[in-house]
Design a protein around this motif. Sequence first.
Motif, PDB file in Angstrom:
ATOM      1  N   LEU A 204       0.372  -1.364   0.174  1.00 33.39           N
ATOM      2  CA  LEU A 204      -0.012   0.299  -0.192  1.00 33.39           C
ATOM      3  C   LEU A 204       0.615   1.230  -0.087  1.00 33.39           C
ATOM      4  CD1 LEU A 204      -3.103  -1.107   2.387  1.00 33.39           C
ATOM      5  CD2 LEU A 204      -3.416  -0.449   0.002  1.00 33.39           C
ATOM      6  N   ILE A 205       1.873   0.864   0.036  1.00 36.13           N
ATOM      7  CA  ILE A 205       3.064   2.428  -0.041  1.00 36.13           C
ATOM      8  C   ILE A 205       3.890   2.604  -0.571  1.00 36.13           C
ATOM      9  CG2 ILE A 205       3.691   4.174   1.813  1.00 36.13           C
ATOM     10  CD1 ILE A 205       2.231   2.946   4.273  1.00 36.13           C
ATOM     11  N   PHE A 206       5.195   1.444  -0.082  1.00 36.00           N
ATOM     12  CA  PHE A 206       5.791   1.341  -0.879  1.00 36.00           C
ATOM     13  C   PHE A 206       6.263   1.210  -2.776  1.00 36.00           C
ATOM     14  CE2 PHE A 206      10.835  -0.548  -1.306  1.00 36.00           C
ATOM     15  CZ  PHE A 206      11.333  -0.058  -1.299  1.00 36.00           C
ATOM     16  N   LEU A 207       5.996  -0.181  -2.957  1.00 34.41           N
ATOM     17  CA  LEU A 207       5.762  -0.426  -4.414  1.00 34.41           C
ATOM     18  C   LEU A 207       5.005   0.473  -4.496  1.00 34.41           C
ATOM     19  CD1 LEU A 207       5.224  -4.075  -3.814  1.00 34.41           C
ATOM     20  CD2 LEU A 207       7.327  -2.688  -3.606  1.00 34.41           C
ATOM     21  N   PRO A 208       4.003   0.998  -4.281  1.00 31.35           N
ATOM     22  CA  PRO A 208       3.393   2.201  -5.261  1.00 31.35           C
ATOM     23  C   PRO A 208       3.783   3.029  -5.414  1.00 31.35           C
ATOM     24  CG  PRO A 208       1.546   0.931  -4.326  1.00 31.35           C
ATOM     25  CD  PRO A 208       3.398   0.611  -3.351  1.00 31.35           C
ATOM     26  N   ALA A 209       4.689   3.843  -4.721  1.00 37.60           N
ATOM     27  CA  ALA A 209       5.830   4.862  -4.539  1.00 37.60           C
ATOM     28  C   ALA A 209       7.178   4.402  -4.847  1.00 37.60           C
ATOM     29  CB  ALA A 209       5.812   5.140  -2.787  1.00 37.60           C
TER      30      ALA A 209
ATOM     31  N   MET B  43       9.585   5.549 -10.465  1.00 32.47           N
ATOM     32  CA  MET B  43      10.306   5.112 -11.490  1.00 32.47           C
ATOM     33  C   MET B  43       9.531   5.504 -12.569  1.00 32.47           C
ATOM     34  SD  MET B  43      12.365   2.509 -10.739  1.00 32.47           S
ATOM     35  CE  MET B  43      12.777   2.512 -12.757  1.00 32.47           C
ATOM     36  N   LEU B  44       8.285   6.146 -12.725  1.00 32.28           N
ATOM     37  CA  LEU B  44       7.634   6.926 -13.440  1.00 32.28           C
ATOM     38  C   LEU B  44       8.211   7.989 -14.145  1.00 32.28           C
ATOM     39  CD1 LEU B  44       3.677   5.680 -13.372  1.00 32.28           C
ATOM     40  CD2 LEU B  44       5.156   4.897 -15.452  1.00 32.28           C
ATOM     41  N   GLY B  45       8.129   8.729 -12.605  1.00 26.94           N
ATOM     42  CA  GLY B  45       9.271   9.967 -13.397  1.00 26.94           C
ATOM     43  C   GLY B  45       9.653   9.998 -13.959  1.00 26.94           C
ATOM     44  N   ILE B  46      11.229   9.101 -13.753  1.00 26.00           N
ATOM     45  CA  ILE B  46      12.393   9.389 -14.393  1.00 26.00           C
ATOM     46  C   ILE B  46      12.143   8.966 -15.587  1.00 26.00           C
ATOM     47  CG2 ILE B  46      14.540   7.967 -14.420  1.00 26.00           C
ATOM     48  CD1 ILE B  46      14.364   6.972 -11.346  1.00 26.00           C
TER      49      ILE B  46
ATOM     50  N   CYS C  59       8.214   6.514  -0.910  1.00 22.84           N
ATOM     51  CA  CYS C  59       9.482   5.603  -0.587  1.00 22.84           C
ATOM     52  C   CYS C  59       9.855   5.753   1.335  1.00 22.84           C
ATOM     53  CB  CYS C  59      10.328   5.245  -1.165  1.00 22.84           C
ATOM     54  SG  CYS C  59      10.080   4.760  -2.772  1.00 22.84           S
ATOM     55  N   CYS C  60      10.272   6.688   1.390  1.00 22.48           N
ATOM     56  CA  CYS C  60      10.932   7.036   3.095  1.00 22.48           C
ATOM     57  C   CYS C  60       9.597   6.881   3.744  1.00 22.48           C
ATOM     58  CB  CYS C  60      11.448   8.865   2.792  1.00 22.48           C
ATOM     59  SG  CYS C  60      12.473   8.838   2.098  1.00 22.48           S
ATOM     60  N   LEU C  61       8.274   7.103   3.473  1.00 19.33           N
ATOM     61  CA  LEU C  61       7.414   7.212   3.917  1.00 19.33           C
ATOM     62  C   LEU C  61       7.520   5.633   4.642  1.00 19.33           C
ATOM     63  CD1 LEU C  61       4.259   7.960   5.997  1.00 19.33           C
ATOM     64  CD2 LEU C  61       3.614   7.749   3.848  1.00 19.33           C
ATOM     65  N   GLY C  62       7.156   4.818   3.248  1.00 17.68           N
ATOM     66  CA  GLY C  62       7.018   3.440   3.296  1.00 17.68           C
ATOM     67  C   GLY C  62       8.719   2.344   3.930  1.00 17.68           C
ATOM     68  N   LEU C  63       9.555   3.135   3.794  1.00 16.60           N
ATOM     69  CA  LEU C  63      10.501   2.308   4.977  1.00 16.60           C
ATOM     70  C   LEU C  63      10.631   3.149   6.195  1.00 16.60           C
ATOM     71  CD1 LEU C  63      13.968   3.082   2.597  1.00 16.60           C
ATOM     72  CD2 LEU C  63      12.641   1.277   3.359  1.00 16.60           C
ATOM     73  N   LEU C  64       9.850   3.630   7.002  1.00 14.94           N
ATOM     74  CA  LEU C  64       9.765   4.334   8.608  1.00 14.94           C
ATOM     75  C   LEU C  64       8.782   3.692   8.554  1.00 14.94           C
ATOM     76  CD1 LEU C  64       9.167   8.067   8.029  1.00 14.94           C
ATOM     77  CD2 LEU C  64      11.509   6.591   8.824  1.00 14.94           C
ATOM     78  N   VAL C  65       7.273   3.058   8.010  1.00 14.44           N
ATOM     79  CA  VAL C  65       6.799   2.283   8.605  1.00 14.44           C
ATOM     80  C   VAL C  65       7.352   0.673   8.597  1.00 14.44           C
ATOM     81  CG1 VAL C  65       3.945   1.393   8.072  1.00 14.44           C
ATOM     82  CG2 VAL C  65       4.331   3.488   7.383  1.00 14.44           C
ATOM     83  N   LYS C  66       8.004   0.427   7.680  1.00 17.56           N
ATOM     84  CA  LYS C  66       8.596  -1.119   7.489  1.00 17.56           C
ATOM     85  C   LYS C  66       9.498  -1.326   8.671  1.00 17.56           C
ATOM     86  CE  LYS C  66      10.111  -2.749   3.593  1.00 17.56           C
ATOM     87  NZ  LYS C  66       9.342  -4.018   3.808  1.00 17.56           N
TER      88      LYS C  66
END
Length: 362
Positions: A237-242, A247-250, A271-278
Amino acid sequence: MKAINLSVVIPCLNEAKTIVQVIQEALIGLESSGLSGEIIVADNGSTDGSQSLATQAGARVVNVPQRGYGAALHYGISAAKGTYVIFGDADMSYDFKLIPRFKNFVLEVDDDHKKDFVLGSRFRGEIEPGSMPFLNRYLGTPALNLAIFLFFGLKTSDCNSGMRLLRTDFYRSLPMRAPGMEWASELIIKSKIMRGRHAEIPVNLRKDQRGRAPHMRRWRDGWRHLKTIVLLAPNRLIFLPALLVTMLGIFNFSSNFSMGLSLILVGMVGCCLGLLVKLILHADGVLASRVVEKLLRLPFTEFLLGFGVLEMLVGALGWIFLPFTFWYCFLILSGTSLAFTAFTWGVLVSHTINLLQTSVRD
């Protein structure tokens, strides 16, 4: 002293009108099942005399210092002496005379009945007309059931059921945190994550007999359930979508500069938010993460902080000595963002270290 097979736990907050009848039904259920048991009333600070009524009716009262449905059940289960615990509400909506339906799971008569968690499903049993609000029955519970299946692979017909059987020592191994109604979803999900053995059996739902508004608040508690699901599934719900947004931005950066840059920044924050939750789930013992484990071994916080400060200095110097350009603004903004991210990461790392050193489940 005879071993106790089953502890019946009843959360209570000003239930003087129904608590005696509920305890009597629990006693009948225990007697008809042939199981040795006890009845615990986990009181959440009642002011209507529920505690004395429960004691007189034959229950052991456990005073819960923290308000909330989840807190009441957590303290009640923690005080249980039985090998298994079964719980249900104090409003007469769940029939404790149905305890014999759970008997084979308590006695573990064969491999099919050796379970850590048995859900009493209202949707597989009988639902008395008027006992469940329309939106709860046809929207709220089915939607949460679907979310739990999609994100955790657990098929359940009734994630909001208030009657469940648990192996006591298995529950005590779970890092439970939620004090409110969302505890119900947290229990199901963490049982799945911690590889608990599940089963479902039908139970019946009756009308609330208290004659007053329930403690549950549909939209508030539904939102809390949803948040619990989201926070316990950070990858999906967070990390993979981010990461996908990044990648789309790149890929869009060269053809559409502003769109590409926006997507990259949004993706990096996600990605940072996902890492923090993880990180929190990793330290809490809920969900092991190789990525987080590796980052914790590296000077990740210091690297981000140093890089962010360096970017801010370069941007500031360029702003002072060179003509104003977009890039220097971008350097300052990105540097500030990285520095803030590093600070947040550092705070959470400290928090998780404290979690590892001090048990908050006692």
